[in-house]
Write a protein that holds these residues in place. Sequence first.
Motif, PDB file in Angstrom:
ATOM      1  N   THR A   2      22.221  -0.474  17.436  1.00 53.08           N
ATOM      2  CA  THR A   2      22.472   0.937  17.163  1.00 53.08           C
ATOM      3  C   THR A   2      23.300   1.086  15.898  1.00 53.08           C
ATOM      4  OG1 THR A   2      22.434   1.438  19.523  1.00 53.08           O
ATOM      5  CG2 THR A   2      23.463   3.049  18.086  1.00 53.08           C
ATOM      6  N   SER A   3      22.886   2.011  15.040  1.00 56.30           N
ATOM      7  CA  SER A   3      23.618   2.272  13.810  1.00 56.30           C
ATOM      8  C   SER A   3      24.224   3.661  13.876  1.00 56.30           C
ATOM      9  CB  SER A   3      22.700   2.154  12.598  1.00 56.30           C
ATOM     10  OG  SER A   3      21.794   3.241  12.551  1.00 56.30           O
ATOM     11  N   LEU A   4      25.169   3.908  12.991  1.00 56.87           N
ATOM     12  CA  LEU A   4      25.829   5.208  12.936  1.00 56.87           C
ATOM     13  C   LEU A   4      24.824   6.320  12.661  1.00 56.87           C
ATOM     14  CD1 LEU A   4      28.541   6.723  12.972  1.00 56.87           C
ATOM     15  CD2 LEU A   4      28.806   6.165  10.552  1.00 56.87           C
ATOM     16  N   ARG A   5      23.797   5.999  11.912  1.00 55.26           N
ATOM     17  CA  ARG A   5      22.786   6.999  11.547  1.00 55.26           C
ATOM     18  C   ARG A   5      21.898   7.375  12.723  1.00 55.26           C
ATOM     19  NH1 ARG A   5      18.326   5.907   6.944  1.00 55.26           N
ATOM     20  NH2 ARG A   5      17.418   4.868   8.735  1.00 55.26           N
ATOM     21  N   ASP A   6      21.860   6.553  13.762  1.00 55.39           N
ATOM     22  CA  ASP A   6      20.977   6.831  14.899  1.00 55.39           C
ATOM     23  C   ASP A   6      21.364   8.089  15.658  1.00 55.39           C
ATOM     24  OD1 ASP A   6      19.326   4.689  14.430  1.00 55.39           O
ATOM     25  OD2 ASP A   6      20.330   3.339  15.828  1.00 55.39           O
ATOM     26  N   GLN A   7      22.599   8.568  15.486  1.00 52.03           N
ATOM     27  CA  GLN A   7      22.998   9.796  16.172  1.00 52.03           C
ATOM     28  C   GLN A   7      22.185  11.001  15.695  1.00 52.03           C
ATOM     29  OE1 GLN A   7      27.012  11.395  14.971  1.00 52.03           O
ATOM     30  NE2 GLN A   7      27.020   9.615  13.603  1.00 52.03           N
ATOM     31  N   PHE A   8      21.517  10.870  14.551  1.00 51.77           N
ATOM     32  CA  PHE A   8      20.719  11.973  14.015  1.00 51.77           C
ATOM     33  C   PHE A   8      19.224  11.817  14.317  1.00 51.77           C
ATOM     34  CE2 PHE A   8      24.285  11.150  10.996  1.00 51.77           C
ATOM     35  CZ  PHE A   8      25.085  12.193  11.429  1.00 51.77           C
ATOM     36  N   ARG A   9      18.877  10.794  15.070  1.00 52.09           N
ATOM     37  CA  ARG A   9      17.470  10.569  15.427  1.00 52.09           C
ATOM     38  C   ARG A   9      17.088  11.475  16.594  1.00 52.09           C
ATOM     39  NH1 ARG A   9      14.090   5.240  15.763  1.00 52.09           N
ATOM     40  NH2 ARG A   9      12.402   5.848  17.182  1.00 52.09           N
ATOM     41  N   PRO A  10      16.030  12.276  16.448  1.00 53.71           N
ATOM     42  CA  PRO A  10      15.619  13.148  17.563  1.00 53.71           C
ATOM     43  C   PRO A  10      15.232  12.340  18.797  1.00 53.71           C
ATOM     44  CG  PRO A  10      14.537  13.783  15.506  1.00 53.71           C
ATOM     45  CD  PRO A  10      15.203  12.467  15.249  1.00 53.71           C
ATOM     46  N   ALA A  11      15.551  12.875  19.951  1.00 51.14           N
ATOM     47  CA  ALA A  11      15.261  12.165  21.204  1.00 51.14           C
ATOM     48  C   ALA A  11      13.761  11.965  21.397  1.00 51.14           C
ATOM     49  CB  ALA A  11      15.857  12.932  22.380  1.00 51.14           C
ATOM     50  N   ASP A  12      12.955  12.883  20.874  1.00 53.38           N
ATOM     51  CA  ASP A  12      11.509  12.797  21.051  1.00 53.38           C
ATOM     52  C   ASP A  12      10.803  12.285  19.808  1.00 53.38           C
ATOM     53  OD1 ASP A  12      12.072  14.969  19.464  1.00 53.38           O
ATOM     54  OD2 ASP A  12      10.675  16.354  20.462  1.00 53.38           O
ATOM     55  N   HIS A  13      11.503  11.466  19.013  1.00 50.81           N
ATOM     56  CA  HIS A  13      10.895  10.984  17.759  1.00 50.81           C
ATOM     57  C   HIS A  13       9.630  10.198  18.062  1.00 50.81           C
ATOM     58  CE1 HIS A  13      10.994  10.248  13.496  1.00 50.81           C
ATOM     59  NE2 HIS A  13      10.722   8.986  13.709  1.00 50.81           N
ATOM     60  N   PRO A  14       8.540  10.450  17.316  1.00 51.19           N
ATOM     61  CA  PRO A  14       7.241   9.885  17.704  1.00 51.19           C
ATOM     62  C   PRO A  14       7.035   8.414  17.369  1.00 51.19           C
ATOM     63  CG  PRO A  14       7.020  11.206  15.702  1.00 51.19           C
ATOM     64  CD  PRO A  14       8.426  11.396  16.182  1.00 51.19           C
ATOM     65  N   ASN A  15       7.837   7.849  16.483  1.00 55.04           N
ATOM     66  CA  ASN A  15       7.591   6.475  16.024  1.00 55.04           C
ATOM     67  C   ASN A  15       8.753   5.554  16.371  1.00 55.04           C
ATOM     68  OD1 ASN A  15       5.108   7.219  14.637  1.00 55.04           O
ATOM     69  ND2 ASN A  15       6.418   8.247  13.146  1.00 55.04           N
ATOM     70  N   ASP A  16       8.459   4.260  16.480  1.00 53.05           N
ATOM     71  CA  ASP A  16       9.516   3.280  16.719  1.00 53.05           C
ATOM     72  C   ASP A  16      10.455   3.205  15.526  1.00 53.05           C
ATOM     73  OD1 ASP A  16       8.508   2.684  19.208  1.00 53.05           O
ATOM     74  OD2 ASP A  16       7.269   1.023  18.478  1.00 53.05           O
ATOM     75  N   HIS A  17       9.884   3.183  14.321  1.00 52.50           N
ATOM     76  CA  HIS A  17      10.705   3.219  13.116  1.00 52.50           C
ATOM     77  C   HIS A  17      11.191   4.642  12.869  1.00 52.50           C
ATOM     78  CE1 HIS A  17       8.868  -0.738  12.331  1.00 52.50           C
ATOM     79  NE2 HIS A  17       9.915  -0.947  11.555  1.00 52.50           N
TER      80      HIS A  17
END
Length: 354
Positions: A2-17
């Motif tokens: 987990t990176s600090l930037r992951d807090q901005f990743r949407p919960a329903d993001h469609p891709n693994d990357h």
Amino acid sequence: MTSLRDQFRPADHPNDHFLLTTIVGAYPKPKWHDRAREMYENPDADFGDSEWQEAKNDAARLVTGEHERAGIDVVTDGEMRRNEMVEYFADRIEGYEFNGLVKVWGHNYFNKPSVRTEVEYDDTWLVEEYEFTSSVADRPVKVPITGPYTLAKWCFNEVYEDDATLAFEVAELVNDEIQKLVDAGARYIQIDEAALATTPDDYAIVEECLERIVSDLPDDVYVGLHVCYGDYSRIYPEMLEFPVDEFDLELVNGNYEQLDVFKDPAFTKNIGFGVVDAHRSEVESVEEIKANIKRGLEVVPPEQLTISPDCGVKLLPRAAAYQKMANMVEAAREVEAELDEGIVDVARSSASAD
């Protein structure tokens, strides 16, 4: 990991990357917003504080929604409440006074201030802006703030022995403001240091300013530094020592001629990678933007790559600005899918912080 930037990743993001998408800050204002400002500044118009506040709120709500409709992961309100990146803050710092308009380029002017007395922090600068934007946004909100070095260099210093001393004093005030933004819930702060590109030999002054700004911020606050234009080779790799998480750089406008600068030594921070030109009204195609994103993957792996315009897009026609953002997001999602499928080459694995 987990990176600090992951807090901005949407919960329903469609891709693994995940390639974080954002906007640098400034966005074209609706024409009616400018007319409202003119009415507010006209003493003969029946347009007071409450009407002007409502107009600013409406513009901020509109542009924030426009960013979300384009699919941007971390949005801003397009700086609808701000007039100019130095003037807006100088007007709110005790010690600054204004002298009149100074020509910048073409037909563009700004009200260049002087520092006439020692600078002091008075009232908050951006907390109201952040609180309103976050109240109408369904996505994380980034707060751009002009950095102390730029606020020192782009004024007439009539008090302090040199610009470095002034910059250090302003850095303390910027720290005060960012602390209040963090208390209000902000977790993505972007410090804009446009002046660094014009005087790159002062990178050590900027580093000291940043140390003063971020020294006591919580660990979950993500800090970016936006540096537009300039010869990056004059501050690289020294800038990797700056205490920030991300560097937001203008590269597509120069056709990525400086890309090799960041390959040796390896880029160890996250990079906000300009993939659409903020100075050209022609809208880049999705395929063109995908090719630009893949240039970024020559420098850092996907987990260190943030996708953004080169700079603020406020001088573009609004329809063009929106379409650039929408195409940028679509391109990022398509590159993510290609990364998932293993059909995009990544130059190297994530660099060690050591």
